[in-house]
Enzyme design. Structure first.
Site, short mmCIF file in Angstrom:
data_model
loop_
_atom_site.label_atom_id
_atom_site.label_comp_id
_atom_site.label_asym_id
_atom_site.label_seq_id
_atom_site.Cartn_x
_atom_site.Cartn_y
_atom_site.Cartn_z
N PRO A 290 44.11 -77.10 109.32
CA PRO A 290 45.10 -76.03 109.46
C PRO A 290 44.74 -74.77 108.67
CG PRO A 290 45.86 -77.67 107.90
CD PRO A 290 44.57 -78.20 108.46
N TYR A 333 46.47 -58.93 119.67
CA TYR A 333 47.11 -59.82 120.63
C TYR A 333 48.62 -59.71 120.69
CZ TYR A 333 44.82 -62.76 116.96
OH TYR A 333 44.22 -63.24 115.84
N CYS A 360 44.62 -43.59 113.49
CA CYS A 360 44.56 -42.67 114.63
C CYS A 360 44.40 -43.43 115.95
CB CYS A 360 43.42 -41.68 114.46
SG CYS A 360 43.64 -40.69 112.99
N TYR A 389 45.15 -64.27 108.78
CA TYR A 389 44.54 -63.32 109.73
C TYR A 389 45.06 -61.90 109.52
CZ TYR A 389 43.47 -67.88 111.66
OH TYR A 389 43.05 -69.19 111.79
C1 LIG Z 1 40.60 -71.02 113.47
C2 LIG Z 1 40.23 -72.43 113.35
C3 LIG Z 1 41.05 -73.31 112.67
C4 LIG Z 1 42.38 -72.91 112.09
O1 LIG Z 1 43.29 -72.57 113.08
P1 LIG Z 1 44.80 -72.22 112.71
O2 LIG Z 1 45.43 -71.89 114.00
O3 LIG Z 1 44.77 -71.07 111.77
O4 LIG Z 1 45.40 -73.44 112.09
C5 LIG Z 1 40.63 -74.62 112.53
N1 LIG Z 1 39.45 -75.04 113.04
C6 LIG Z 1 38.63 -74.20 113.71
C7 LIG Z 1 37.36 -74.71 114.23
C8 LIG Z 1 38.99 -72.88 113.89
O5 LIG Z 1 38.18 -72.07 114.55
#
Ligand SMILES: *Cc1c(COP(=O)(O)O)cnc(C)c1O
Length: 447
Positions: A290, A333, A360, A389
C-alpha cells in the site's frame, strides 16, 4: 471538510493537526506548506500490520513512490513495514536514511543496468521483475558482480479494476508486467529458473490504484494462484510468496466509499487460502504494497489566499499561492479534493468557489466547486488528503520553488524537507563559455 487523523478545531476556529495550530504553522514556515500528521501515518501503518497479522508471516511493504523522504523512511522502518522503491533515486533515499536493504523491494518497468547494479551491490531483498529484457539484464549483472539476485515476477493478470485509466495497471494492454495470456509469464518463470545467478521466490501483481471494491483484489489473487498452478505443472516450481501490490482507495470527497483496511485484508487472506486449497497448493506468504492508503490521509497542504475574482453569474475564482506544481493530481487525472479555510473553521459555508493555482495553465485548478465561508486575501486555505502523489510529483514549472514539508507530532512541528530557494532553482544551470559576459566569466572563475 471531513476531519482526519488528529485534526481538531481550536477555540478560535483554527484548524489544528498533531496538536499544532495550522495558522501558526503557515506563519512560521510559509505557504504553500505540506503537513504530515505523523500520529495518523503511524496509525495507518499499524492498522495494516494488525489486519494482516492473522495471515501466516504476511508482510506489509510501503510503496515509497507515494511519498518518500529520508525522515519518512525512518517512520516506516520504526513501524515495522518493508519498503518498495521504484527507481535509483528512491533506492538512494532509502539507503541514505539507513533503511535495511534486507527489507527493500525494487520495482520499475525499465530498470537501467546502473540501477540494477546499484541494487545488487546494496544487497536489496527482492527485484520485482517486469519483463524478459530486465530478466536478461539482471542475469548479466549477477555474472558481473558474482552476487545472487532474489526476484519475483510481476504479472498482468487481466483484471480490470474500476478506476481512472491512467492508474489502471492490471489489464492485458498495460506497459507493466508479464502477460499471463500470451505465455510470456510462463516463459519468464522458465528463464528465471534457468538463470544460475537468479533465485525466483514468488509472483506479483498490482491491478491499479484508488480502488473502492474488494472483489478485484480477490480476483487478482485467484488469477495469480491459477497461474502458479500452471507454472508448477510446467516446471515443478512452487512460489513461496505472492504479492498483491497496492491500490486500496481513500476518501477524498463525498461519495468516495473505500473499503476499510481490515475488509481489504480479510478479502485477500480468504481468497488466497481458499484458492490455494481448491488448487491443492500450499498457502504462500501474502505480501501487499500500500502507498496511498497509508500516507494520503496523513497529509494536508496549506496555502495563502490571494486574488479573489468574482465573475458575476459565472464563477468565483479564489487564487492560492501554489497549484499544479505542488498538486498535479487534479490536472493529471481530474482528481477531486475537499477544502477548508483553516482560520474560519467555525464559519458556515457561504459560497461555492473554484480554487485556482498560480501556474500559467488554465487547467491549474485545485478544486472546481468548494463550499467555503467567504474567502478573503490572507486566509489560510487547507486541502486535506494530500499525503500521497503530491510532494512526490511536485515540480518547478514557472520556476516556483517546491514547498517545505513538515511533520507534526504531539504538538511538535519538524521540517523534513526544506523549502527550495531561488538559488536552488539555478543550482544546476550552466552558462556555456561562448555565452558568458565579463561578470559571469569572472564569477565562473571564482567558482
Ligand atoms: C503504485 C504502486 C503501488 C502503490 O499503489 P497505491 O495505490 O498507492 O497503494 C504498489 N505497488 C506497485 C507495483 C505500484 O506501482
Amino acid at each position: 471538510m471531513r476531519l482526519r487523523g488528529t485534526m481538531e478545531i481550536g477555540s478560535q476556529g483554527h484548524l489544528f493537526i498533531g496538536g499544532c495550530d495550522t495558522v501558526d504553522l503557515a506563519r512560521r514556515y510559509g505557504t504553500p506548506l505540506y503537513i504530515i500528521d505523523e500520529e495518523h501515518l503511524r496509525a495507518r501503518c499499524r492498522r495494516y500490520r494488525e489486519a494482516f497479522a492473522r495471515a501466516d508471516n504476511a508482510e506489509v511493504i510501503y510503496a515509497g513512490k507515494a511519498f518518500l523522504t529520508t525522515a519518512i523512511c525512518r517512520v516506516i522502518e520504526e513501524e515495522g513495514l518493508s519498503l518498495d522503491v521504484a527507481s535509483g533515486g528512491e533506492l538512494h533515499t532509502a539507503l541514505r536514511a539507513g533503511f535495511p536493504p534486507s527489507r527493500i523491494y525494487f520495482h520499475g518497468n525499465n530498470k537501467s543496468p546502473a540501477e540494477i547494479r546499484m541494487a545488487l551491490e546494496a544487497g536489496i531483498h527482492r527485484f520485482m521483475v517486469d519483463n524478459l529484457y530486465e530478466l536478461e539484464l539482471i542475469s548479466r549483472a549477477t555474472q558481473a558482480t558474482g552476487r545472487k539476485a532474489h526476484i519475483c515476477l510481476r504479472l498482468t493478470p487481466g483484471i480490470e479494476a474500476h478506476t481512472h485509466k491512467y492508474i489502471m495497471t492490471g489489464q492485458i494492454d498495460s506497459k507493466f508486467g508479464f502477460p499471463i495470456e500470451t505465455g510470456q509469464a510462463l516463459e519468464g518463470v522458465r528463464q528465471a529458473l534457468a538463470s544460475p545467478g537468479i533465485e525466483l521466490h514468488g509472483l506479483h501483481c498490482h491491478i491499479g490504484s484508488q480502488i473502492f471494491e474488494t472483489a478485484p483484489f480477490a480476483a487478482a489473487a485467484r488469477a495469480v494462484l491459477e497461474f502458479a498452478r500452471v507454472a508448477y505443472q510446467a516446471t515443478g516450481w512452487v512460489p513461496e510468496e505472492i504479492n498483491l501490490g497496492g491500490g486500496l482507495g481513500v476518501y477524498y470527497v463525498e461519495g468516495d466509499t473505500p473499503p476499510s483496511i481490515e475488509d481489504y485484508a480479510n478479502t485477500i487472506i480468504e481468497a488466497v487460502s481458499e484458492t490455494a486449497s481448491e488448487l491443492g497448493m500450499k498457502v504462500p506468504r501474502i505480501l501487499v504494497e500500500p502507498g496511498r492508503s497509508i500516507v494520503s490521509p496523513a497529509g494536508t497542504t496549506l496555502y495563502t489566499v490571494g486574488a479573489v475574482k468574482e465573475i458575476r453569474g459565472v464563477r468565483t475564482y479564489v487564487t492560492v499561492d501554489g497549484g499544479m506544481g505542488d498538486n498535479l493530481r487534479p490536472a493529471l487525472y481530474q482528481a477531486r479534493y475537499e477544502a477548508a479555510i483553516a482560520n474560519k473553521m467555525h464559519d458556515l459555508p457561504a459560497c461555492t468557489v473554484t480554487i485556482a493555482g498560480k501556474y500559467c495553465e488554465s487547467g491549474d485548478i485545485l478544486v472546481w466547486d468548494a463550499g467555503l465561508p467567504l474567502p478573503e486575501p490572507g486566509d489560510i486555505l487547507a486541502i486535506p488528503c494530500t499525503g500521497a502523489y503530491n510532494y512526490a510529483m511536485a515540480m518547478n514549472y514557472n520556476r516556483f520553488p517546491r514547498p517545505a514539508v513538515i511533520t507534526v507530532y504531539r504538538g511538535q512541528p519538524d521540517v523534513i524537507v526544506m523549502r527550495e530557494s531561488y538559488e536552488d532553482l539555478i543550482r544546476n544551470d550552466v552558462i556555456p563559455a561562448r555565452l558568458q559576459r565579463e561578470e559571469t566569466r569572472s564569477r565562473a572563475v571564482r567558482a
